[in-house]
Design a protein around this motif. Structure first.
Motif, PDB file in Angstrom:
ATOM      1  N   HIS A   1       6.534   5.490  -1.240  1.00 14.03           N
ATOM      2  CA  HIS A   1       6.035   4.248  -0.576  1.00 14.03           C
ATOM      3  C   HIS A   1       5.233   3.827   0.245  1.00 14.03           C
ATOM      4  N   ARG A   2       4.978   2.711   0.578  1.00 17.09           N
ATOM      5  CA  ARG A   2       4.010   2.287   1.385  1.00 17.09           C
ATOM      6  C   ARG A   2       4.998   0.799   1.531  1.00 17.09           C
ATOM      7  N   PRO A   3       4.777   0.538   3.365  1.00 15.82           N
ATOM      8  CA  PRO A   3       5.203  -1.204   3.063  1.00 15.82           C
ATOM      9  C   PRO A   3       3.894  -2.544   2.483  1.00 15.82           C
ATOM     10  N   PRO A   4       4.464  -2.589   1.739  1.00 17.49           N
ATOM     11  CA  PRO A   4       3.405  -3.906   1.122  1.00 17.49           C
ATOM     12  C   PRO A   4       3.013  -4.402   2.159  1.00 17.49           C
ATOM     13  N   THR A   5       1.178  -4.990   2.052  1.00 13.67           N
ATOM     14  CA  THR A   5       0.640  -5.742   2.932  1.00 13.67           C
ATOM     15  C   THR A   5      -0.525  -6.522   1.846  1.00 13.67           C
ATOM     16  N   SER A   6      -1.350  -7.416   2.574  1.00 10.21           N
ATOM     17  CA  SER A   6      -2.310  -8.434   2.506  1.00 10.21           C
ATOM     18  C   SER A   6      -2.964  -6.757   1.216  1.00 10.21           C
ATOM     19  N   GLY A   7      -3.568  -6.017   1.253  1.00  7.07           N
ATOM     20  CA  GLY A   7      -3.915  -5.112   1.067  1.00  7.07           C
ATOM     21  C   GLY A   7      -3.554  -3.707   0.241  1.00  7.07           C
ATOM     22  N   GLY A   8      -2.015  -4.554   0.058  1.00 10.03           N
ATOM     23  CA  GLY A   8      -1.755  -2.716  -0.894  1.00 10.03           C
ATOM     24  C   GLY A   8      -0.609  -2.662  -0.973  1.00 10.03           C
ATOM     25  N   GLY A   9      -0.556  -1.133  -1.140  1.00  5.31           N
ATOM     26  CA  GLY A   9       1.585  -1.445  -0.414  1.00  5.31           C
ATOM     27  C   GLY A   9       1.975  -0.821  -1.694  1.00  5.31           C
ATOM     28  N   ARG A  10       2.057  -1.820  -3.037  1.00  4.75           N
ATOM     29  CA  ARG A  10       3.119  -1.970  -3.507  1.00  4.75           C
ATOM     30  C   ARG A  10       3.099  -0.812  -4.786  1.00  4.75           C
ATOM     31  N   GLY A  11       2.047   0.442  -5.513  1.00  5.54           N
ATOM     32  CA  GLY A  11       1.611   0.910  -5.936  1.00  5.54           C
ATOM     33  C   GLY A  11       3.336   1.468  -6.231  1.00  5.54           C
ATOM     34  N   MET A  12       3.784   2.434  -6.067  1.00  7.36           N
ATOM     35  CA  MET A  12       4.900   3.227  -6.559  1.00  7.36           C
ATOM     36  C   MET A  12       5.655   2.475  -7.060  1.00  7.36           C
ATOM     37  N   SER A  13       6.015   0.896  -6.233  1.00  7.89           N
ATOM     38  CA  SER A  13       7.125   0.058  -6.312  1.00  7.89           C
ATOM     39  C   SER A  13       6.524  -0.536  -8.264  1.00  7.89           C
TER      40      SER A  13
END
Length: 132
Positions: A86-98
């Motif tokens: 998981h990555r912290p969400p940003t305007s560029g992404g980070g929501r994939g694994m969630s």
């Protein structure tokens, strides 16, 4: 090829994000007997796993679908040994694994010497057209 008869399907993915449309179409064709809602969930999870492999991992990338009566397992092989996370969400992404977590009943990964397999499992109970 009918996935429910064969139990699974597999395809190689070129290292190009334009491959996502082909992979989505491939999965829709193999899983045409699913309800529209379940197929939408499957395609969302598949899309996230494949796009993550294309963006953050290394070739070769392969997609496998393994179907049983009750579930579908999506497996993505890639050539990167770095664990998916998981990555912290940003305007560029980070929501994939969630999104993968929300759309599946379980997900995980297996490390190999030459890369990893990231997988997600989705329930298919009552997800086939014509079943109650």
């Amino acid at each position: 090829m009918n996935l429910s008869d064969a139990g699974g399907g597999e395809t190689a993915v070129k290292a190009d994000l334009t491959e996502l449309a082909r992979v989505r179409g491939w999965a829709r064709a193999l899983l045409a007997d699913l309800t529209a809602d379940r197929l939408t969930d499957v395609v969302m999870v598949l899309d996230e796993l494949v796009s993550n492999a294309l963006r953050h991992a290394a070739p070769p990338v392969r997609v496998r679908l393994r179907r049983s009566r009750r579930s579908l397992r999506i497996e993505i092989d890639d050539g990167c040994t770095k664990a998916a996370r998981h990555r912290p969400p940003t305007s560029g992404g980070g929501r994939g694994m969630s999104l993968v977590e929300q759309g599946s009943i379980a997900w995980g990964q297996q490390q190999r010497l030459d890369g990893k397999t990231v997988w997600a499992e989705l329930a298919l109970d009552r997800a086939v057209r014509g079943t109650a």
